[in-house]
Motif scaffolding. Structure first.
Motif, PDB file in Angstrom:
ATOM      1  N   LEU A  85     -17.312  -4.949 -17.934  1.00 15.29           N
ATOM      2  CA  LEU A  85     -16.230  -4.289 -17.211  1.00 15.29           C
ATOM      3  C   LEU A  85     -16.150  -2.813 -17.580  1.00 15.29           C
ATOM      4  N   TYR A  86     -16.146  -2.505 -18.882  1.00 12.10           N
ATOM      5  CA  TYR A  86     -15.970  -1.124 -19.322  1.00 12.10           C
ATOM      6  C   TYR A  86     -17.227  -0.269 -19.168  1.00 12.10           C
ATOM      7  N   VAL A  87     -18.390  -0.854 -19.317  1.00 11.29           N
ATOM      8  CA  VAL A  87     -19.626  -0.082 -19.256  1.00 11.29           C
ATOM      9  C   VAL A  87     -20.101   0.115 -17.818  1.00 11.29           C
ATOM     10  N   LEU A  88     -19.935  -0.885 -16.970  1.00 10.00           N
ATOM     11  CA  LEU A  88     -20.537  -0.826 -15.643  1.00 10.00           C
ATOM     12  C   LEU A  88     -19.532  -0.947 -14.496  1.00 10.00           C
ATOM     13  N   LEU A  92     -18.299   2.305 -12.189  1.00 10.23           N
ATOM     14  CA  LEU A  92     -18.977   2.311 -10.895  1.00 10.23           C
ATOM     15  C   LEU A  92     -17.982   2.217  -9.743  1.00 10.23           C
ATOM     16  N   MET A  93     -17.029   1.321  -9.841  1.00  6.09           N
ATOM     17  CA  MET A  93     -16.041   1.167  -8.771  1.00  6.09           C
ATOM     18  C   MET A  93     -15.145   2.397  -8.656  1.00  6.09           C
ATOM     19  N   MET A  94     -14.812   3.017  -9.782  1.00  8.74           N
ATOM     20  CA  MET A  94     -13.963   4.207  -9.733  1.00  8.74           C
ATOM     21  C   MET A  94     -14.706   5.381  -9.107  1.00  8.74           C
ATOM     22  N   VAL A  95     -15.991   5.530  -9.411  1.00  9.69           N
ATOM     23  CA  VAL A  95     -16.781   6.594  -8.780  1.00  9.69           C
ATOM     24  C   VAL A  95     -16.854   6.364  -7.273  1.00  9.69           C
ATOM     25  N   LEU A 100     -14.989   7.753  -1.753  1.00  7.78           N
ATOM     26  CA  LEU A 100     -14.326   7.367  -0.504  1.00  7.78           C
ATOM     27  C   LEU A 100     -13.087   8.222  -0.235  1.00  7.78           C
ATOM     28  N   ILE A 101     -12.278   8.429  -1.255  1.00  8.86           N
ATOM     29  CA  ILE A 101     -11.051   9.214  -1.102  1.00  8.86           C
ATOM     30  C   ILE A 101     -11.388  10.655  -0.750  1.00  8.86           C
ATOM     31  N   THR A 102     -12.403  11.196  -1.396  1.00 11.23           N
ATOM     32  CA  THR A 102     -12.822  12.576  -1.121  1.00 11.23           C
ATOM     33  C   THR A 102     -13.357  12.713   0.301  1.00 11.23           C
ATOM     34  N   VAL A 103     -14.159  11.761   0.738  1.00 11.60           N
ATOM     35  CA  VAL A 103     -14.691  11.784   2.107  1.00 11.60           C
ATOM     36  C   VAL A 103     -13.539  11.689   3.113  1.00 11.60           C
ATOM     37  N   GLY A 104     -12.584  10.804   2.841  1.00  9.50           N
ATOM     38  CA  GLY A 104     -11.441  10.657   3.737  1.00  9.50           C
ATOM     39  C   GLY A 104     -10.644  11.938   3.885  1.00  9.50           C
ATOM     40  N   TYR A 105     -10.393  12.610   2.755  1.00 13.83           N
ATOM     41  CA  TYR A 105      -9.648  13.863   2.811  1.00 13.83           C
ATOM     42  C   TYR A 105     -10.464  14.949   3.512  1.00 13.83           C
ATOM     43  N   SER A 106     -11.751  15.017   3.200  1.00 10.98           N
ATOM     44  CA  SER A 106     -12.616  16.042   3.802  1.00 10.98           C
ATOM     45  C   SER A 106     -12.692  15.887   5.319  1.00 10.98           C
ATOM     46  N   LYS A 107     -12.790  14.650   5.777  1.00 11.94           N
ATOM     47  CA  LYS A 107     -12.817  14.413   7.225  1.00 11.94           C
ATOM     48  C   LYS A 107     -11.469  14.761   7.852  1.00 11.94           C
ATOM     49  N   ILE A 123      -8.037   4.859   6.426  1.00 15.81           N
ATOM     50  CA  ILE A 123      -9.218   4.019   6.180  1.00 15.81           C
ATOM     51  C   ILE A 123      -9.816   4.292   4.808  1.00 15.81           C
ATOM     52  N   PHE A 124     -10.122   5.552   4.527  1.00 15.55           N
ATOM     53  CA  PHE A 124     -10.828   5.875   3.295  1.00 15.55           C
ATOM     54  C   PHE A 124      -9.955   5.752   2.051  1.00 15.55           C
ATOM     55  N   TYR A 125      -8.699   6.182   2.137  1.00 18.62           N
ATOM     56  CA  TYR A 125      -7.798   6.021   0.992  1.00 18.62           C
ATOM     57  C   TYR A 125      -7.504   4.535   0.770  1.00 18.62           C
ATOM     58  N   GLY A 126      -7.378   3.786   1.863  1.00 19.86           N
ATOM     59  CA  GLY A 126      -7.137   2.347   1.735  1.00 19.86           C
ATOM     60  C   GLY A 126      -8.293   1.642   1.044  1.00 19.86           C
ATOM     61  N   LEU A 127      -9.519   1.955   1.450  1.00 19.68           N
ATOM     62  CA  LEU A 127     -10.689   1.357   0.795  1.00 19.68           C
ATOM     63  C   LEU A 127     -10.782   1.788  -0.672  1.00 19.68           C
ATOM     64  N   GLY A 128     -10.519   3.056  -0.940  1.00 26.99           N
ATOM     65  CA  GLY A 128     -10.531   3.539  -2.319  1.00 26.99           C
ATOM     66  C   GLY A 128      -9.484   2.840  -3.170  1.00 26.99           C
ATOM     67  N   LEU A 129      -8.304   2.659  -2.614  1.00 33.12           N
ATOM     68  CA  LEU A 129      -7.230   1.969  -3.339  1.00 33.12           C
ATOM     69  C   LEU A 129      -7.606   0.524  -3.634  1.00 33.12           C
ATOM     70  N   ILE A 130      -8.236  -0.137  -2.700  1.00 28.66           N
ATOM     71  CA  ILE A 130      -8.682  -1.523  -2.926  1.00 28.66           C
ATOM     72  C   ILE A 130      -9.682  -1.575  -4.077  1.00 28.66           C
ATOM     73  N   LEU A 131     -10.640  -0.663  -4.092  1.00 22.75           N
ATOM     74  CA  LEU A 131     -11.619  -0.637  -5.183  1.00 22.75           C
ATOM     75  C   LEU A 131     -10.951  -0.356  -6.522  1.00 22.75           C
ATOM     76  N   ILE A 132     -10.000   0.565  -6.530  1.00 25.49           N
ATOM     77  CA  ILE A 132      -9.295   0.885  -7.774  1.00 25.49           C
ATOM     78  C   ILE A 132      -8.530  -0.332  -8.281  1.00 25.49           C
ATOM     79  N   LEU A 133      -7.792  -0.971  -7.404  1.00 20.83           N
ATOM     80  CA  LEU A 133      -7.007  -2.139  -7.816  1.00 20.83           C
ATOM     81  C   LEU A 133      -7.888  -3.301  -8.253  1.00 20.83           C
ATOM     82  N   ALA A 134      -9.069  -3.407  -7.663  1.00 26.25           N
ATOM     83  CA  ALA A 134      -9.972  -4.506  -8.006  1.00 26.25           C
ATOM     84  C   ALA A 134     -10.581  -4.353  -9.389  1.00 26.25           C
ATOM     85  N   ARG A 135     -10.743  -3.136  -9.872  1.00 25.15           N
ATOM     86  CA  ARG A 135     -11.438  -2.938 -11.142  1.00 25.15           C
ATOM     87  C   ARG A 135     -10.634  -2.179 -12.189  1.00 25.15           C
ATOM     88  N   ILE A 136      -9.320  -2.138 -12.055  1.00 20.68           N
ATOM     89  CA  ILE A 136      -8.505  -1.645 -13.167  1.00 20.68           C
ATOM     90  C   ILE A 136      -8.628  -2.673 -14.284  1.00 20.68           C
TER      91      ILE A 136
END
Length: 144
Positions: A85-88, A92-95, A100-107, A123-136
């Motif tokens: 979890l901590y090493v990989l 990886l999920m946070m990156v 995704l969040i950066t692409v969403g804002y840029s678009k 769309i992009f912030y929602g997907l980013g939030l899902i990834l963040i919540l999944a791997r906190i």
């Protein structure tokens, strides 16, 4: 230094989640309210982007100074769920979430005056939030 960074990273996560929820909520309200994406809406999108990037920078530093980060990447770490979890998984999920969040804002910032800015952020912030919540790492979440 390590302890201070660890606490900062842990508590800044609340600000990241709050900023993303505010940005996502405003984007959904604007999209379903058939409004046009304005400069004000673009600035609301920054509430999710800025804390996420700050958190990412602190996380990268922490990854290299923490005994749970790069130091744990020894042979057999994939067999240990906490080390994995901590090493990989978490990094990886946070990156991916930050990308995704950066692409969403840029678009969205290029779509001022249309409704598509709201759609990009939602769309992009929602997907980013899902990834963040999944791997906190909930096992070490402040308050547990």
């Amino acid at each position: 230094m390590y302890t201070g960074l660890q606490h900062l990273h842990s508590y800044l996560a609340y600000l990241v989640l709050l900023g993303l929820l505010i940005s996502l909520g405003a984007a959904l309200a604007g999209y379903f309210g058939n409004k046009h994406f304005s400069t004000k809406d673009r600035k609301i999108g920054l509430l999710g982007l800025i804390p996420t990037h700050l958190q990412w920078v602190i996380g990268i530093i922490l990854y290299f100074v923490s005994p749970l980060g790069m130091e744990s990447a020894s042979e057999g770490f994939m067999k240990n769920s906490v080390s994995r979890l901590y090493v990989l998984e978490h990094p990886l999920m946070m990156v991916l979430a930050v990308i995704l969040i950066t692409v969403g804002y840029s678009k969205a910032k290029r779509q001022v005056g249309t409704q598509n800015g709201f759609k990009s952020i939602a769309i992009f912030y929602g997907l980013g939030l899902i990834l963040i919540l999944a791997r906190i790492p909930w096992i070490s979440w402040p308050g547990n």
